[in-house]
Design an enzyme around this catalytic site. Structure first.
Site, PDB file in Angstrom:
ATOM      1  N   LYS A 176      -3.512  36.173  12.831  1.00 45.83           N
ATOM      2  CA  LYS A 176      -2.875  35.249  11.899  1.00 45.83           C
ATOM      3  C   LYS A 176      -1.347  35.421  11.887  1.00 45.83           C
ATOM      4  O   LYS A 176      -0.821  36.386  12.450  1.00 45.83           O
ATOM      5  CB  LYS A 176      -3.447  35.474  10.507  1.00 45.83           C
ATOM      6  N   ASN A 210      -4.430  39.004   5.623  1.00 43.10           N
ATOM      7  CA  ASN A 210      -5.298  40.047   6.178  1.00 43.10           C
ATOM      8  C   ASN A 210      -5.286  40.105   7.700  1.00 43.10           C
ATOM      9  O   ASN A 210      -6.231  40.559   8.313  1.00 43.10           O
ATOM     10  CB  ASN A 210      -6.717  39.929   5.622  1.00 43.10           C
ATOM     11  N   HIS A 259      -8.502  36.774  11.835  1.00 42.76           N
ATOM     12  CA  HIS A 259      -9.708  36.011  11.506  1.00 42.76           C
ATOM     13  C   HIS A 259     -10.725  36.245  12.606  1.00 42.76           C
ATOM     14  O   HIS A 259     -10.371  36.319  13.783  1.00 42.76           O
ATOM     15  CB  HIS A 259      -9.405  34.513  11.427  1.00 42.76           C
ATOM     16  N   TYR A 268     -10.579  24.885   8.340  1.00 45.13           N
ATOM     17  CA  TYR A 268     -10.945  25.244   6.961  1.00 45.13           C
ATOM     18  C   TYR A 268     -11.692  24.138   6.226  1.00 45.13           C
ATOM     19  O   TYR A 268     -11.718  24.112   4.992  1.00 45.13           O
ATOM     20  CB  TYR A 268      -9.694  25.639   6.178  1.00 45.13           C
ATOM     21  N   GLU A 271     -15.385  26.827  15.944  1.00 40.67           N
ATOM     22  CA  GLU A 271     -13.979  27.222  15.949  1.00 40.67           C
ATOM     23  C   GLU A 271     -13.405  27.267  17.364  1.00 40.67           C
ATOM     24  O   GLU A 271     -12.256  26.860  17.585  1.00 40.67           O
ATOM     25  CB  GLU A 271     -13.818  28.562  15.239  1.00 40.67           C
TER      26      GLU A 271
END
Length: 159
Positions: free
Chosen positions: A12, A115, A118, A52, A129
Site C-alpha cells: 500500500k 497497515n 493488502h 473496494y 482482485e
C-alpha cells in the site's frame, strides 16, 4: 500432489513511501512463493471503486478510497502451494496490534488504517482482485524457481 494457488498482494502507499518494497518482497520469496506479476502504479478512483466495491456504503469507505489513491502501490500476483492462506499468515492480522510477532504488519505497521500491505482473503477474492489489476498477458508463470523444482519434482514419485 501439486496444489498451487495464486493470490493478489498490494504494498500500500504507506509501504511504498516508507521504502519497504524490498523487505516485503523478501518475505514471500524467502518462503518459496513465486512472484508471477508485479507493477508499480497509481490507483485511480475507478480502480479503487472496483477493489473496494464490497465496502461501498460502510462508514470507512471514503477513508479506504482516499488512502489507496494517496500514492503509488506495488501490485503483484504471488503463486505457490496454499498461497492465499500462507501469504495472509506472512502479512498478519489487519490490526497490527493483533498481528503475530514476525508478520509484516506486526513488524512495520502501527495503525490499522495504515497497515502497509493488502492480501486477498480467499481464492475467489484473489481471482477478482488479480483481474482488476492485471491483464492475463502480464502474468508470467512459464518459469520454474529452483525451490519449486525441488518441492514439486513429481518424477521422483512415479513408479
Amino acid at each position: 500432489m501439486k496444489a498451487e494457488e495464486r493470490t493478489f498482494v498490494a504494498i500500500k502507499p504507506d509501504g511504498v513511501k516508507r521504502g519497504l518494497i524490498g523487505k516485503i518482497l523478501t518475505r514471500f520469496e524467502d518462503k518459496g512463493y513465486k512472484i508471477v506479476a508485479m507493477k508499480l502504479l497509481q490507483v485511480t478512483p475507478e480502480i479503487a471503486a472496483k477493489h473496494y466495491a464490497e465496502h461501498l456504503g460502510k462508514p470507512f469507505y471514503n477513508r479506504l478510497m482516499y488512502y489507496i489513491t494517496s500514492g503509488p502501490i506495488v501490485a503483484m500476483v504471488v503463486e505457490g502451494y496454499g498461497a492465499v492462506d500462507g501469504v495472509r499468515h506472512i502479512v498478519g492480522a489487519t490490526d497490527p496490534d493483533k498481528a503475530d510477532v514476525g508478520s509484516i504488519r506486526a513488524d512495520y505497521a502501527q495503525a490499522m488504517e495504515y497497515n502497509v500491505v493488502h492480501a486477498s482473503d480467499s481464492v475467489e477474492s484473489a481471482n477478482r482482485e488479480i483481474a482488476i489489476y492485471f491483464e492475463p498477458v502480464e502474468i508470467y508463470d512459464n518459469w520454474q524457481s529452483t525451490l519449486e523444482k525441488l518441492v514439486y519434482d513429481e518424477e521422483r514419485y512415479e513408479g
